[in-house]
Design an enzyme around this catalytic site. Structure first.
Site, PDB file in Angstrom:
ATOM      1  CD  GLU A 141      12.228   1.247  10.663  1.00 49.20           C
ATOM      2  OE1 GLU A 141      12.596   2.171  11.406  1.00 49.20           O
ATOM      3  OE2 GLU A 141      12.835   0.161  10.593  1.00 49.20           O
TER       4      GLU A 141
ATOM      5  CB  CYS B  22      12.635   9.776   8.574  1.00 43.41           C
ATOM      6  SG  CYS B  22      13.547   8.420   7.823  1.00 43.41           S
TER       7      CYS B  22
ATOM      8  CD  GLU C   2       9.171  13.903  10.685  1.00 44.81           C
ATOM      9  OE1 GLU C   2       7.986  13.537  10.779  1.00 44.81           O
ATOM     10  OE2 GLU C   2      10.077  13.151  10.303  1.00 44.81           O
TER      11      GLU C   2
ATOM     12  CE  LYS D 159      -2.050   2.985   1.697  1.00 45.60           C
ATOM     13  NZ  LYS D 159      -1.845   4.369   1.249  1.00 45.60           N
TER      14      LYS D 159
HETATM   15  P1  NAD Z   1       1.939   9.265   6.645  1.00 42.98           P
HETATM   16  O1  NAD Z   1       2.080   8.670   7.986  1.00 42.98           O
HETATM   17  O2  NAD Z   1       0.987  10.376   6.452  1.00 42.98           O
HETATM   18  O3  NAD Z   1       1.521   8.137   5.593  1.00 42.98           O
HETATM   19  C1  NAD Z   1       2.270   6.956   5.420  1.00 42.98           C
HETATM   20  C2  NAD Z   1       1.381   5.869   4.849  1.00 42.98           C
HETATM   21  O4  NAD Z   1       0.389   5.505   5.802  1.00 42.98           O
HETATM   22  C3  NAD Z   1       0.632   6.258   3.591  1.00 42.98           C
HETATM   23  O5  NAD Z   1       0.667   5.176   2.698  1.00 42.98           O
HETATM   24  C4  NAD Z   1      -0.777   6.502   4.112  1.00 42.98           C
HETATM   25  O6  NAD Z   1      -1.777   6.333   3.141  1.00 42.98           O
HETATM   26  C5  NAD Z   1      -0.887   5.432   5.180  1.00 42.98           C
HETATM   27  N1  NAD Z   1      -1.900   5.658   6.224  1.00 42.98           N
HETATM   28  C6  NAD Z   1      -2.415   6.843   6.658  1.00 42.98           C
HETATM   29  N2  NAD Z   1      -3.290   6.619   7.663  1.00 42.98           N
HETATM   30  C7  NAD Z   1      -3.318   5.273   7.877  1.00 42.98           C
HETATM   31  C8  NAD Z   1      -4.017   4.438   8.805  1.00 42.98           C
HETATM   32  N3  NAD Z   1      -4.844   4.953   9.707  1.00 42.98           N
HETATM   33  N4  NAD Z   1      -3.797   3.118   8.762  1.00 42.98           N
HETATM   34  C9  NAD Z   1      -2.926   2.592   7.860  1.00 42.98           C
HETATM   35  N5  NAD Z   1      -2.246   3.330   6.953  1.00 42.98           N
HETATM   36  C10 NAD Z   1      -2.437   4.659   6.972  1.00 42.98           C
HETATM   37  O7  NAD Z   1       3.423   9.686   6.201  1.00 42.98           O
HETATM   38  P2  NAD Z   1       3.881  10.511   4.927  1.00 42.98           P
HETATM   39  O8  NAD Z   1       3.377  11.907   5.080  1.00 42.98           O
HETATM   40  O9  NAD Z   1       3.588   9.760   3.686  1.00 42.98           O
HETATM   41  O10 NAD Z   1       5.482  10.483   5.083  1.00 42.98           O
HETATM   42  C11 NAD Z   1       6.188  11.356   5.897  1.00 42.98           C
HETATM   43  C12 NAD Z   1       6.488  10.741   7.234  1.00 42.98           C
HETATM   44  O11 NAD Z   1       7.161   9.502   7.076  1.00 42.98           O
HETATM   45  C13 NAD Z   1       7.418  11.585   8.087  1.00 42.98           C
HETATM   46  O12 NAD Z   1       6.935  11.605   9.403  1.00 42.98           O
HETATM   47  C14 NAD Z   1       8.749  10.843   8.032  1.00 42.98           C
HETATM   48  O13 NAD Z   1       9.592  11.052   9.117  1.00 42.98           O
HETATM   49  C15 NAD Z   1       8.279   9.435   7.949  1.00 42.98           C
HETATM   50  N6  NAD Z   1       9.341   8.584   7.389  1.00 42.98           N
HETATM   51  C16 NAD Z   1       9.991   7.728   8.238  1.00 42.98           C
HETATM   52  C17 NAD Z   1      11.025   6.931   7.748  1.00 42.98           C
HETATM   53  C18 NAD Z   1      11.759   5.968   8.658  1.00 42.98           C
HETATM   54  O14 NAD Z   1      12.403   5.074   8.140  1.00 42.98           O
HETATM   55  N7  NAD Z   1      11.702   6.104   9.971  1.00 42.98           N
HETATM   56  C19 NAD Z   1      11.377   7.001   6.388  1.00 42.98           C
HETATM   57  C20 NAD Z   1      10.687   7.880   5.555  1.00 42.98           C
HETATM   58  C21 NAD Z   1       9.657   8.662   6.072  1.00 42.98           C
END
Ligand code: NAD
Length: 485
Positions: free
Chosen positions: A257, A291, A390, A182
């Protein structure tokens, strides 16, 4: 324009909710239409992955290794088509796209093709057990086997769609799991292409499924599904918390993550050129949508003025512009909503009393697209929202400190604990400081990564570890088998 479909159990299926537009953040034009999956589509994908699981877990490691290697080869072959698509979906610059978006994904599949062949079971020394009412005593041998968890939902964020997914799907498939992917709503198309490649190289129907949607509902349905055994999630802490809570109902195995607010301690004995180069990655590497970025500079007061001046004079040298121009260093951020959020965070910092040394809002030379240029806020303190939250954009905040203990206290006074840094020419002192930092990783004098190292967060930055062999372990359950010796 290509008609993209969900892939569920080897079938190409239209999204029950029709399609939605994927927007190029550099041009604001439509890149393509992605299928809008419903919760029912998510449940169908979970069922398909469940149906495929028993046969897949019985495949030989050699078979899985060959398929993963075939994926690496095919992705490399297809990179001329995939790269422009990924750049259009994500706004990645030519440099970031070419160097990382495809090659890093390829190397992850190669790595986990080798990983599939690795014996990751644990041999236990023979144990002398006394006779009890349960059984006769004697030597009891044993082994800790690592069995596949079963069906894994791989839910990823925007920024590095294929690389992130490769880091999940590679070890999950290598260890005998089936998957439902997804991807993020903003950049799903390359992941559908990737699912088609999985089919083309010979993965059996149902082993790799993909659903896409503009809303969180399909991801949430996967978290609720009894046919999903594990959620491998990379994304925000906010969503990670929701998954943690919702997953409890079905006792999901979780690899989370999440977000970060990387502290970079710059000691009085730091090589400032090295520190500045490391910090500048916040601006120049994928517009700070990383991140692990060192976004929070914690700087000894004796070098504070020099460091801020060094960053201020370096910022204008980074060209903000369209990602496909060879000299562009800072491309767009993913969306208008994200640009607005970053600008609000900058405004909150100014309001709280930070000095706006470099203002990247509304950069010159770009008349469309979602851009924020390098931004530097100095004279910050840990009470400011801009220091605590963040931002996920090209913004560095600088906090001064007076002694090592204070630097560590400031760094650790954060909900996050993903990736910190220490810049110091006294490597023994830097190592001692690193050990006191509450972060899953600490880089000493470098922003470079070691992909064999365990990767994951302390505190609100996540649960579990992947990276190298730790990625293989993450997608397995331990099973003990014992026998009389
Ligand atoms: P997000 O949390 O908004 O979305 C991530 C994914 O989760 C998307 O595919 C989204 O559709 C899905 N999602 C949203 N709500 C959900 C739910 N209730 N249940 C299941 N899935 C759901 O993140 P984003 O805005 O796409 O990415 C940015 C964030 O990702 C930042 O906080 C960044 O730090 C983090 N990030 C972390 C790492 C790591 O390895 N720690 C790497 C890259 C990005």
């Amino acid at each position: 324009m290509k008609e993209y479909k969900l892939i569920i159990g080897g079938e190409r299926v239209a999204g029950s909710g029709g399609t939605y537009e994927v927007i190029n953040p550099a041009t604001e034009e439509v890149v393509g239409e992605a299928p809008e999956a419903s919760s029912a589509d998510a449940h169908a994908a979970a069922q398909a992955a469940r149906d495929a699981a028993p046969a897949w877990r019985r495949t030989s490691p050699e078979n899985r290794a060959n398929l993963l290697m075939a994926l690496a080869v095919e992705i490399k072959k297809r990179s001329d088509d995939l790269l422009p698509l990924i750049m259009a979906e994500t706004g990645a610059t030519l440099k970031v796209g070419t160097a990382l978006q495809i090659p890093q994904a390829v190397s992850r599949f190669e790595r986990y093709a080798r990983g599939a062949l690795l014996d990751i079971s644990i041999s236990l020394p023979p144990s002398i057990m006394p006779t009890t009412p349960l059984a006769a005593g004697g030597v009891i041998g044993g082994v800790g086997l690592r069995q596949p968890v079963g069906v894994v939902a791989c839910i990823s964020p925007y920024n590095f769609p294929l690389v992130n997914m490769a880091g999940k799907v590679g070890p999950a498939l290598a260890t005998g799991n089936t998957v439902v992917m997804k991807p993020a709503p903003q950049d799903p198309l390359a992941i559908i292409e990737f699912a088609e490649i999985c089919e083309a190289v010979g993965f059996p129907a149902g082993v790799v499924n993909v659903i896409t949607s503009s809303t969180p509902d399909s991801g949430a349905a996967l978290v609720d599904s009894k046919n999903i055994d594990m959620i491998s999630f990379t994304g925000s802490t906010e969503v990670g918390v929701k998954i943690f809570a919702a997953g409890g109902k079905t006792m999901k195995r979780l690899l989370l993550e999440l977000g970060g607010k990387g502290a970079a301690i710059v000691r009085q004995d730091a090589d400032l050129a090295k520190a500045i180069a490391g910090l500048m990655s916040v601006w120049g590497f994928h517009s700070g949508q990383i991140c692990t970025a060192p976004t929070r500079a914690i700087v000894h007061r004796s070098v504070y003025e020099a460091l801020v001046a060094g960053l201020a004079s370096a910022a204008p040298q980074l060209k903000v512009g369209p990602p496909d121009m060879a000299d562009t260093v800072v491309g767009p951020v993913i969306s208008g909503a994200q640009r607005d959020r970053i600008e609000q965070r900058i405004a909150s910092g100014i309001e709280a009393g930070a000095d706006l040394v470099v203002d990247g809002r509304s950069p010159e030379g770009v008349d469309k697209g979602f851009y924020v240029g390098p931004t530097l806020l100095a004279n910050c303190n840990n009470q400011m929202e801009v220091v605590r939250e963040e931002i996920f954009g090209p913004v560095i905040v600088v906090v001064p400190y007076d002694d090592d203990d204070e630097a560590i206290a400031i760094a650790n006074d954060s909900d996050y604990g993903l990736y910190d840094y220490v810049f110091s020419e006294d490597t023994a002192a830097a190592y001692a400081m690193a050990q006191q930092l509450e972060a899953g990783h600490v880089g000493i004098n470098t922003a470079q990564r070691n992909h064999e190292a365990p990767f994951g967060g302390f505190k609100m930055s996540g649960v579990g570890r992947d990276g190298g062999d730790f990625g293989l372990y993450a997608y397995t359950e331990m099973q003990s088998i014992v026998w009389p010796g």
